[in-house]
Design a protein around this motif. Structure first.
Motif, mmCIF file in Angstrom:
data_model
loop_
_atom_site.group_PDB
_atom_site.id
_atom_site.type_symbol
_atom_site.label_atom_id
_atom_site.label_comp_id
_atom_site.label_asym_id
_atom_site.label_seq_id
_atom_site.Cartn_x
_atom_site.Cartn_y
_atom_site.Cartn_z
ATOM 1 N N PRO A 121 -4.634 26.106 0.055
ATOM 2 C CA PRO A 121 -5.329 25.807 1.320
ATOM 3 C C PRO A 121 -6.621 25.032 1.053
ATOM 4 O O PRO A 121 -7.204 25.189 -0.030
ATOM 5 C CB PRO A 121 -5.617 27.194 1.903
ATOM 6 C CG PRO A 121 -5.383 28.172 0.815
ATOM 7 C CD PRO A 121 -4.556 27.525 -0.246
ATOM 8 N N GLY A 301 -3.904 26.645 7.248
ATOM 9 C CA GLY A 301 -4.328 27.870 6.595
ATOM 10 C C GLY A 301 -3.559 28.142 5.320
ATOM 11 O O GLY A 301 -3.011 27.238 4.692
ATOM 12 N N GLY A 302 -3.487 29.424 4.951
ATOM 13 C CA GLY A 302 -2.873 29.789 3.686
ATOM 14 C C GLY A 302 -1.751 30.798 3.801
ATOM 15 O O GLY A 302 -1.491 31.531 2.844
ATOM 16 N N THR A 303 -1.063 30.848 4.954
ATOM 17 C CA THR A 303 0.062 31.767 5.089
ATOM 18 C C THR A 303 1.248 31.282 4.264
ATOM 19 O O THR A 303 1.303 30.123 3.822
ATOM 20 C CB THR A 303 0.484 31.896 6.558
ATOM 21 O OG1 THR A 303 0.951 30.626 7.037
ATOM 22 C CG2 THR A 303 -0.687 32.343 7.420
ATOM 23 N N ASN A 527 -10.979 41.753 6.328
ATOM 24 C CA ASN A 527 -9.975 40.753 6.672
ATOM 25 C C ASN A 527 -8.845 41.359 7.503
ATOM 26 O O ASN A 527 -8.254 40.693 8.358
ATOM 27 C CB ASN A 527 -9.417 40.105 5.411
ATOM 28 C CG ASN A 527 -8.733 41.097 4.490
ATOM 29 O OD1 ASN A 527 -9.374 42.004 3.971
ATOM 30 N ND2 ASN A 527 -7.444 40.942 4.281
ATOM 31 N N ALA A 761 -8.626 30.619 13.268
ATOM 32 C CA ALA A 761 -7.942 29.962 12.160
ATOM 33 C C ALA A 761 -7.526 28.573 12.621
ATOM 34 O O ALA A 761 -7.199 28.372 13.799
ATOM 35 C CB ALA A 761 -6.723 30.763 11.712
ATOM 36 N N MET A 840 -9.825 36.412 -0.150
ATOM 37 C CA MET A 840 -9.461 35.906 1.173
ATOM 38 C C MET A 840 -10.592 35.122 1.837
ATOM 39 O O MET A 840 -10.520 34.874 3.044
ATOM 40 C CB MET A 840 -9.063 37.079 2.081
ATOM 41 C CG MET A 840 -7.953 37.951 1.537
ATOM 42 S SD MET A 840 -6.411 37.026 1.311
ATOM 43 C CE MET A 840 -5.969 36.718 3.016
ATOM 44 N N TRP A 842 -11.553 31.986 1.823
ATOM 45 C CA TRP A 842 -11.233 30.692 2.441
ATOM 46 C C TRP A 842 -10.078 30.790 3.430
ATOM 47 O O TRP A 842 -9.939 29.935 4.309
ATOM 48 C CB TRP A 842 -10.913 29.667 1.350
ATOM 49 C CG TRP A 842 -12.013 29.534 0.360
ATOM 50 C CD1 TRP A 842 -11.987 29.858 -0.959
ATOM 51 C CD2 TRP A 842 -13.345 29.069 0.622
ATOM 52 N NE1 TRP A 842 -13.207 29.631 -1.530
ATOM 53 C CE2 TRP A 842 -14.063 29.146 -0.588
ATOM 54 C CE3 TRP A 842 -14.000 28.604 1.762
ATOM 55 C CZ2 TRP A 842 -15.383 28.771 -0.696
ATOM 56 C CZ3 TRP A 842 -15.339 28.229 1.655
ATOM 57 C CH2 TRP A 842 -16.007 28.313 0.443
ATOM 58 N N ASP A 843 -9.275 31.825 3.307
ATOM 59 C CA ASP A 843 -8.171 32.015 4.245
ATOM 60 C C ASP A 843 -8.614 32.709 5.524
ATOM 61 O O ASP A 843 -8.090 32.416 6.604
ATOM 62 C CB ASP A 843 -7.060 32.842 3.596
ATOM 63 C CG ASP A 843 -6.323 32.075 2.516
ATOM 64 O OD1 ASP A 843 -6.448 30.837 2.505
ATOM 65 O OD2 ASP A 843 -5.645 32.705 1.691
#
Length: 872
Positions: A121, A301-303, A527, A761, A840, A842-843
């Motif tokens: 991400p 994002g980072g999913t 988070n 997000a 987490m 940056w996510d």
């Protein structure tokens, strides 16, 4: 706002870019000066034909001999791994081994490999292209550059390929400088201007345009493929964009996506068939995605869905056998396994691999590690040596970065490198003495080198940003002082009200205080709670509402106002359970709220509410009531047209008519509101009339850019707003404390933000809002529509609370409402500062901080505007 800007500028410090570049003639230097190999080792590698000799005029590569003559990159934007595996049967599926072949350990596919291509991400195109060409880790702070940024100045394999000095291209066995061609997404031209021999860019930002870029690629692809197969072009880059745009517009599960993937499959299969028929030279085709997409069709994002792209590699029949390198992966028990390291590789690993393919030096700032099985003709010692050069390049970059930019903790990494280099040196010493290569020891050395590269990447991911701690502390301090100063007028009045507060009011005030301290404070440090913020809001709203309703019913058995309090949690719950499809304006058939019966009924309910207000003289202007109903009528026609299967019936004309009359009505409503506020001696009559009209128009504007499902959501919100308006009028023993009113208003508005499929997000941004009245992208209109879609409900809440404070003489209400936002901003700053090294950050934490900062800025700008207008 100034303190938030100070903190943000200190937190989002981008990784320092080094201007240094790798040289074509430094392989010996890297191995001797960086890794400590001897001249004897270098001579042995050169004798074996593994390392290029810098003195030879007939070299075939800079550091090591090139493995392929030319490469074609077919980038299918947003090609998720499952798309490639299941939806490309002609191009990819027909070339993958069958299940029976995969279970046979003796079977090795010589020409084809499929990988899960893992992106880091932020998963936006420009950052992914930077990573895919430089091997670096673009930072979160660079995400704004995705909307148009400066050219890329860092060292990249594309810059190395297009070097025009004779020493560089002659060292790779070329008689002339490399020829390259590009067609597709114009982001490449933004990054690499004037670098390609042929360039055919197409505009990329209009997500409603599903075909222009792909049609341009299809038109140029036959000629580019012909030149590629005849080695007239050493590099061909084709960037298809339709899959990404279909995802943004319709989502990943739609007939439009099926049609687009079928079109891609046909085009890719045509290219691969021609490569299979060519037997003149070794050529490689790489089909890959830069990122994936969520189930809503978005990314950023980072999913798992966003980072899981696909990489399919196919080489021509003339290439040397890839079996030995593939078998090496299966046989190496020390590090890599087919299920972890090679079946799933980082996108930046392509940089060093592609450099070795073409005989190029690995870019200076690369952090990726080479994938041996993608290099035809690579044996055990080839793999070990290429990984050694890769390790030397990475270690050189990290040490220079640590000395010139930001001190890095390299102690443990140096120990790992020494162990790996020692194992590699032992292999070379044994080969020199025994004249026979010990394959097991060579595999062990390769594994240790790969382990070093893996740990180096992990270190880079941990320290890829720098933080100005002094600036962050300064920003938090100033924000704290500003919050205390803003809250000071409430302090003395607050203590007086608490002393006079009746005992039966304590429960609802305590619950409201606890809810706000948790939501605006503690939640920002977890988070998990940030992910579940909507449900926390729903639970808090239910608790506070039940407490208020119970107290009102106990105070007055004959009063039915308590039922209005329960409207708040019931309406919010119905909104989030029954209504879906927000932000997916074109996907009309996929959601019940997009059915004509539902949105027409919802618009009719809104018209009924509007007529009721006129009949009750809440809004006295017949002209404004007529305009509002006219807007709803044209909007119903527009959405009905969009729900039709006929693509030519897009509803744009009727939507533009609705927007025009809405603009006329909004202008006159705000004019009347300001006139009433400034000139009427007793504003209790005129001011709410004009303000209610302006609020209704603001809500309709947000509804238009939200889509048909926004109509049903707005019905629930207006019921809640009317309930809060009624509750704020209560007097005597039934009076509700201003803090509780502010809490209820905040919970309702913030819940509306989440219930309309928004979130803190970037992959929750609803880009379709930019195309509610046009299929062309216009920067001002599109940007304003997206902003209103995302933050419009927060603006509505500010205007509503401001109206309550003015109308019902709750002078502290607006201040409390803003103070709660300041508290959230303060704790969000503290949380991202304390958790800046969290996995987490940056996510989750950084995007949440950005959205909270925008909410806070809106509060500040709103109060500033109101104060200026009151002065004028």
């Amino acid at each position: 706002m100034a303190s938030l800007y100070w903190f943000a500028s200190s937190f989002f410090l981008a990784k320092k870019n080094l201007s240094l570049v790798s040289s074509c003639h430094e392989s010996e230097t890297l191995l001797t000066q960086v890794l400590g190999l001897t001249e004897t080792h270098i001579s042995l590698l050169q004798t074996q034909g593994i390392l290029s000799k810098s003195s030879e005029s007939s070299r075939q590569g800079c550091w090591m001999p090139r493995r392929v003559e030319s490469v074609m990159l077919l980038l299918v934007d947003a090609l998720r791994f499952d798309f490639c595996l299941y939806n490309l049967p002609k191009s990819v599926g027909s070339r993958l081994p069958s299940l029976k072949q995969q279970q046979n350990d003796d079977y090795l596919n010589q020409t084809t490999r499929l990988f899960r291509f893992v992106a880091d991400p932020p998963t936006v195109t420009m950052q992914r292209l930077k990573a895919l060409t430089t091997g670096g880790l673009p930072t979160f702070a660079d995400i704004s550059a995705n909307f148009g940024g400066a050219s890329l100045e860092e060292d990249s394999w594309l810059h190395q390929l297009m070097k025009h000095t004779r020493d560089d291209y002659a060292a790779r066995g070329r008689r002339q400088p490399a020829q390259s061609a590009f067609v597709g997404d114009d982001t490449w031209i933004d990054l690499f201007p004037n670098l390609f021999t042929q360039a055919h860019p197409y505009p990329s930002f209009n997500t409603r345009d599903l075909n222009t870029v792909d049609d341009g690629c299809m038109a140029h692809l036959p000629n580019l493929t012909h030149s590629f197969l005849h080695n007239d072009l050493e590099m061909v880059i084709v960037h298809f964009l339709g899959v990404d745009h279909v995802g943004h517009t319709y989502g990943p599960h739609n007939v439009h996506m099926d049609a687009k993937l079928q079109q891609m499959d046909h085009a890719l299969a045509n290219v691969l068939d021609q490569v299979d028929a060519s037997n003149s030279s070794c050529q490689a085709v790489l089909i890959f995605g830069d990122h994936g997409m969520t189930e809503d069709g978005n990314h950023g994002g980072g999913t798992e869905e966003e980072v899981s792209a696909a990489l399919f590699v196919h080489v021509s029949p003339a290439c040397e056998d890839m079996n030995e390198a593939i078998a090496l992966e299966r046989d190496s028990s020390l590090l890599w396994s087919a299920s972890q390291t090679f079946a799933s590789i980082h996108q930046i690993d392509m940089v060093s691999t592609l450099s070795m393919m073409l005989g190029l030096p690995i870019p200076f700032a690369n952090l990726g590690s080479m994938v041996p099985s993608l290099l035809p003709g690579y044996g055990h010692l080839h793999v070990a040596t290429s990984l050694a050069l890769n390790a030397a390049q990475v270690w050189r970059y990290l040490t220079i970065y640590s000395e010139t930019a930001n001190k890095l903790p390299l102690g443990n990494l140096k120990m790992q490198l020494d162990i790996a280099v020692s194992a590699y040196q032992n292999v070379l010493d044994a080969l020199r003495q025994d004249k026979v290569l010990d394959a097991d020891k060579c595999n062990q050395a390769s594994g240790l080198l790969k382990l070093f590269l893996t740990e180096a990447l992990a270190l880079g991911q941990r320290v890829w940003t720098r933080f100005d701690n002094v600036g962050m502390i300064g920003g938090v301090t100033v924000l704290l002082l500003a919050s205390v100063a803003y809250a000071s007028p409430l302090a003395s009045d607050g203590f007086k009200h608490l002393r006079r507060l009746q005992r039966d009011h304590m429960l609802e005030v305590s619950l409201a205080l606890f809810a706000m301290l948790f939501l605006c404070g503690l939640l920002t440090f977890s988070n998990s709670y940030i992910y579940e913020e909507q449900h926390v809001i729903m639970f808090s709203m239910s608790l506070v509402s039940i407490a208020v309703a119970a107290r009102i019913r106990n105070d007055s058995k004959s009063c039915t106002v308590w039922r209005g309090v329960l409207v708040l949690p019931i309406a919010s719950r119905l909104n989030e359970v029954l209504i879906s499809g927000h932000g997916l304006d074109p996907s009309m058939q996929a959601h019940l709220a997009h059915h004509p019966l539902v949105f027409v009924a919802s618009l009719a309910a809104l018209a009924a509410i509007r007529c009721y207000w006129y009949q009750c003289r809440i809004i006295k202007s017949f002209w404004q009531a007529t305009l509002d109903c006219l807007v709803l009528f044209f909007l119903a026609g527009s959405w009905w047209e969009k729900s039709l299967a006929d693509p030519s019936r897009n509803g744009f004309v009727l939507c533009r008519i609705a927007l025009f009359w809405l603009a006329v009505g909004t202008f006159t409503a705000f004019r009347d509101a300001m006139t009433a506020n400034n000139t009427v001696a007793s504003p209790n009559d005129a001011y709410p009339t004009a303000t209610f009209s302006a609020l209704f128009k603001m809500a309709m504007a947000i509804m238009i850019v939200t889509g048909p499902s926004g109509a049903a959501s707005l019905v629930f919100l207006l019921l809640q707003a009317m309930s809060i308006y009624m509750l704020s009028q209560l007097v005597g023993s039934l009076r509700i404390h201003s803090f509780v009113i502010a809490t209820m208003s905040r919970l309702v508005i913030r819940h509306m933000f989440f219930a309309t499929n928004h979130g803190c997000a970037f992959n929750r941004l609803q880009y379709s809002s930019a195309f509610v009245a046009t299929d062309e992208f216009y920067f001002v209109f599109g940007g304003l529509s997206l902003f209103l879609n995302t933050f419009g409900w927060e603006l509505f809440g500010l205007a509503f609370v401001y109206m309550l404070s003015k109308q019902h003489h709750r002078h502290s209400l607006c201040r409390i409402y803003t103070l709660l936002q300041l508290l959230e901003a303060l704790t969000s700053c503290v949380s991202v500062a304390m958790l800046r090294r969290h996995l987490m950050v940056w996510d989750v934490y950084a995007p949440h901080f950005i959205f909270v900062s925008i909410f806070t800025a809106l509060h500040g700008l709103w109060l500033l505007s109101c104060n200026l207008l009151s002065i004028l």
